[in-house]
Motif scaffolding. Structure first.
Motif, mmCIF file in Angstrom:
data_model
loop_
_atom_site.group_PDB
_atom_site.id
_atom_site.type_symbol
_atom_site.label_atom_id
_atom_site.label_comp_id
_atom_site.label_asym_id
_atom_site.label_seq_id
_atom_site.Cartn_x
_atom_site.Cartn_y
_atom_site.Cartn_z
ATOM 1 N N ALA A 1 94.758 43.386 -13.493
ATOM 2 C CA ALA A 1 95.044 42.012 -13.934
ATOM 3 C C ALA A 1 96.494 41.890 -14.394
ATOM 4 N N GLU A 2 96.996 42.903 -15.083
ATOM 5 C CA GLU A 2 98.384 42.890 -15.533
ATOM 6 C C GLU A 2 99.336 42.916 -14.343
ATOM 7 N N ILE A 3 99.019 43.709 -13.332
ATOM 8 C CA ILE A 3 99.827 43.750 -12.105
ATOM 9 C C ILE A 3 99.828 42.376 -11.445
ATOM 10 N N ALA A 4 98.675 41.732 -11.392
ATOM 11 C CA ALA A 4 98.578 40.396 -10.789
ATOM 12 C C ALA A 4 99.440 39.398 -11.558
ATOM 13 N N VAL B 1 96.654 60.982 -13.696
ATOM 14 C CA VAL B 1 96.240 59.584 -13.669
ATOM 15 C C VAL B 1 95.102 59.467 -12.671
ATOM 16 N N LYS B 2 93.946 59.012 -13.172
ATOM 17 C CA LYS B 2 92.741 58.907 -12.345
ATOM 18 C C LYS B 2 92.645 57.571 -11.620
ATOM 19 N N ARG B 3 92.878 56.480 -12.388
ATOM 20 C CA ARG B 3 92.751 55.165 -11.762
ATOM 21 C C ARG B 3 93.418 54.100 -12.606
ATOM 22 N N ILE B 4 93.670 52.966 -11.988
ATOM 23 C CA ILE B 4 94.142 51.776 -12.692
ATOM 24 C C ILE B 4 92.900 50.976 -13.044
ATOM 25 N N THR B 5 92.785 50.568 -14.303
ATOM 26 C CA THR B 5 91.608 49.832 -14.749
ATOM 27 C C THR B 5 91.679 48.377 -14.288
ATOM 28 N N GLU B 6 90.590 47.651 -14.495
ATOM 29 C CA GLU B 6 90.567 46.219 -14.173
ATOM 30 C C GLU B 6 91.646 45.488 -14.980
ATOM 31 N N GLU B 7 91.824 45.885 -16.234
ATOM 32 C CA GLU B 7 92.865 45.278 -17.062
ATOM 33 C C GLU B 7 94.251 45.572 -16.485
ATOM 34 N N GLY B 8 94.424 46.778 -15.982
ATOM 35 C CA GLY B 8 95.693 47.145 -15.360
ATOM 36 C C GLY B 8 95.959 46.335 -14.101
ATOM 37 N N LEU C 1 95.248 50.181 -19.615
ATOM 38 C CA LEU C 1 95.644 49.764 -18.270
ATOM 39 C C LEU C 1 95.371 50.821 -17.203
ATOM 40 N N ILE C 2 95.238 52.079 -17.615
ATOM 41 C CA ILE C 2 94.902 53.159 -16.684
ATOM 42 C C ILE C 2 93.945 54.131 -17.371
ATOM 43 N N GLU C 3 93.332 54.974 -16.555
ATOM 44 C CA GLU C 3 92.554 56.107 -17.062
ATOM 45 C C GLU C 3 93.268 57.376 -16.626
ATOM 46 N N MET D 1 109.299 49.448 -19.479
ATOM 47 C CA MET D 1 109.245 50.613 -18.614
ATOM 48 C C MET D 1 107.816 51.003 -18.250
ATOM 49 N N PRO D 2 106.854 50.959 -19.184
ATOM 50 C CA PRO D 2 105.490 51.306 -18.784
ATOM 51 C C PRO D 2 104.932 50.398 -17.679
ATOM 52 N N LEU D 3 105.299 49.115 -17.705
ATOM 53 C CA LEU D 3 104.779 48.219 -16.680
ATOM 54 C C LEU D 3 105.388 48.516 -15.309
ATOM 55 N N LEU D 4 106.642 48.937 -15.285
ATOM 56 C CA LEU D 4 107.238 49.341 -14.014
ATOM 57 C C LEU D 4 106.558 50.594 -13.480
#
Length: 91
Positions: free
Chosen positions: A66-69, A57-64, A35-37, A1-4
């Protein structure tokens, strides 16, 4: 659920406020995994034996990102893997 939820955030104009308790918990998980800030407002009483938190929620991090990709590549990877498993080659 968190990834969705992370995928939903990708298509949302940030910053965004989250107030539903289940979504605030998901934001907490995504922050904890890097994954986010996000920022959390102090807990305030919401009613009998409950408390309410609000997250921004401020932003999606680079790690986030990458996970989306990785999630975006998953269907293509599964299809390719299945074809190789059946002895077929992709051109």
């Amino acid at each position: 659920m968190p990834l969705l939820f992370l995928l939903r955030l990708q298509h949302t104009l940030l910053p965004v406020r989250v107030a539903l308790p289940e979504e605030v918990r998901i934001v907490s998980v995504l922050v904890a995994t890097g994954l986010i800030e996000a920022e959390f407002a102090p807990v305030r009483p919401a009613g009998r034996d409950t408390a309410s938190r609000i997250a921004t929620v401020k932003r999606i991090t680079e790690e986030g990102l990458a996970e989306i990709a990785k999630m975006s590549d998953a269907p293509r990877f599964v299809k390719t893997s299945m074809q190789f498993a059946r002895g077929l080659r992709l051109m």
